[in-house]
Design an enzyme around this catalytic site. Structure first.
Site, short mmCIF file in Angstrom:
data_model
loop_
_atom_site.label_atom_id
_atom_site.label_comp_id
_atom_site.label_asym_id
_atom_site.label_seq_id
_atom_site.Cartn_x
_atom_site.Cartn_y
_atom_site.Cartn_z
N ALA A 109 0.83 -1.21 0.00
CA ALA A 109 0.00 0.00 0.00
C ALA A 109 0.86 1.25 0.00
O ALA A 109 0.37 2.34 -0.26
CB ALA A 109 -0.94 0.01 1.20
N HIS A 141 -3.51 13.61 3.19
CA HIS A 141 -3.22 13.52 1.77
C HIS A 141 -3.84 14.69 1.01
O HIS A 141 -4.67 15.43 1.55
CB HIS A 141 -3.72 12.19 1.19
N HIS A 142 -3.49 14.81 -0.24
CA HIS A 142 -3.98 15.87 -1.12
C HIS A 142 -5.48 15.75 -1.34
O HIS A 142 -6.09 14.70 -1.11
CB HIS A 142 -3.25 15.81 -2.47
N LYS A 145 -7.21 12.77 -3.53
CA LYS A 145 -7.18 11.35 -3.16
C LYS A 145 -8.60 10.86 -2.90
O LYS A 145 -9.36 11.48 -2.16
CB LYS A 145 -6.31 11.13 -1.92
#
Length: 251
Positions: A109, A141-142, A145
């Site tokens: 992952a 995260h951005h 995502k």
């Protein structure tokens, strides 16, 4: 010369893979696969079954629903696969495990060396602190995502649970909860915003003491570099399912 098929070549990570490989002399991309083909230095197809070029390995940074078809065709062509796509469902994971009976498959992952070292550190901490510390995971995260929590956060949680005497129940956020935290909880929290590449923090909170172990990815290159190392590793393996620990043990 390692011949690579880039699955998901027009995605963010696919483009990073293409750029890094173009700078190397010991490997090349012979073909790409993407649902939106475009002009490139290599031919791009919409499915592996249409690829005419010979290849040693497939590197997959795509979307979870595209993985089963990729694996089916990889089995037919007898090509090893590096699966770096996250968010695989239970059925998709079963498909992956079945395919690994006939071809070598490397699946992680998170392809970062640092995050996998973090997991080893967290496991050691969990063994010692499990009875007196609450454990929480925060991942960032951005804003593009799609899956939450991240596959890496779940990988960390699963690694912690592996070493605990009594398994924890995963709690995804605490919105609308009105009761106090239970001892058997392991909290997992997702943040999405801006261009954050990837940050993971594991908190061990005890009485008057907090231990935090964290990892911050500053660019997508670290994941691409890890995937290329995995590709070099997997081409020499027998059918089976491999992960980052397999690569770290090799040294």
């Amino acid at each position: 010369m390692l011949k690579i098929i880039n699955h998901g070549c027009n995605g963010k990570m696919g483009r990073v893979i293409s750029r890094l490989v173009s700078e190397k002399s010991d490997c090349k991309i012979v073909a790409g696969i993407d649902k939106n083909p475009s002009s490139s230095d290599f031919p791009i197809y919409t499915s592996l079954k249409d690829v005419k070029e010979d290849a040693d390995v497939i590197i997959d940074f795509s979307f979870h629903s595209a993985v089963p078809e990729l694996l089916k065709n990889a089995e037919l062509k007898k090509i090893p696969v590096v699966v770096a796509t996250t968010g695989l469902s239970d059925d998709e994971l079963c498909t992956l495990k079945e395919a690994a009976k006939t071809i070598p498959i490397f699946r992680s992952a998170n392809m970062s060396l640092g995050i996998n070292i973090l997991i080893n550190l967290v496991k050691e901490a969990a063994k010692i602190l499990q009875n007196n510390y609450d454990i929480e995971i925060i991942e960032k995260h951005h804003n593009m995502k799609k899956d939450a929590p991240s596959g890496t956060a779940l990988m960390i949680a699963d690694a912690i649970n592996e070493v605990l005497t009594e398994k924890k129940e995963y709690i995804y956020g605490r919105h609308s909860k009105t009761d106090t935290r239970k001892e058997n909880e392991l909290g997992i929290h997702a943040i999405r915003g801006g261009t954050i590449v990837g940050e993971h923090e594991v908190i061990f909170a005890g009485h008057d003491e907090i231990l935090t172990i964290s990892h911050s990815a500053r660019s997508r290159e670290i994941f691409a570099i890890g995937a290329l190392k995995a590709a070099e590793f997997i081409v020499n393996q027998k059918p089976g399912l491999y992960d980052m620990n397999s690569l770290l043990e090799k040294g």
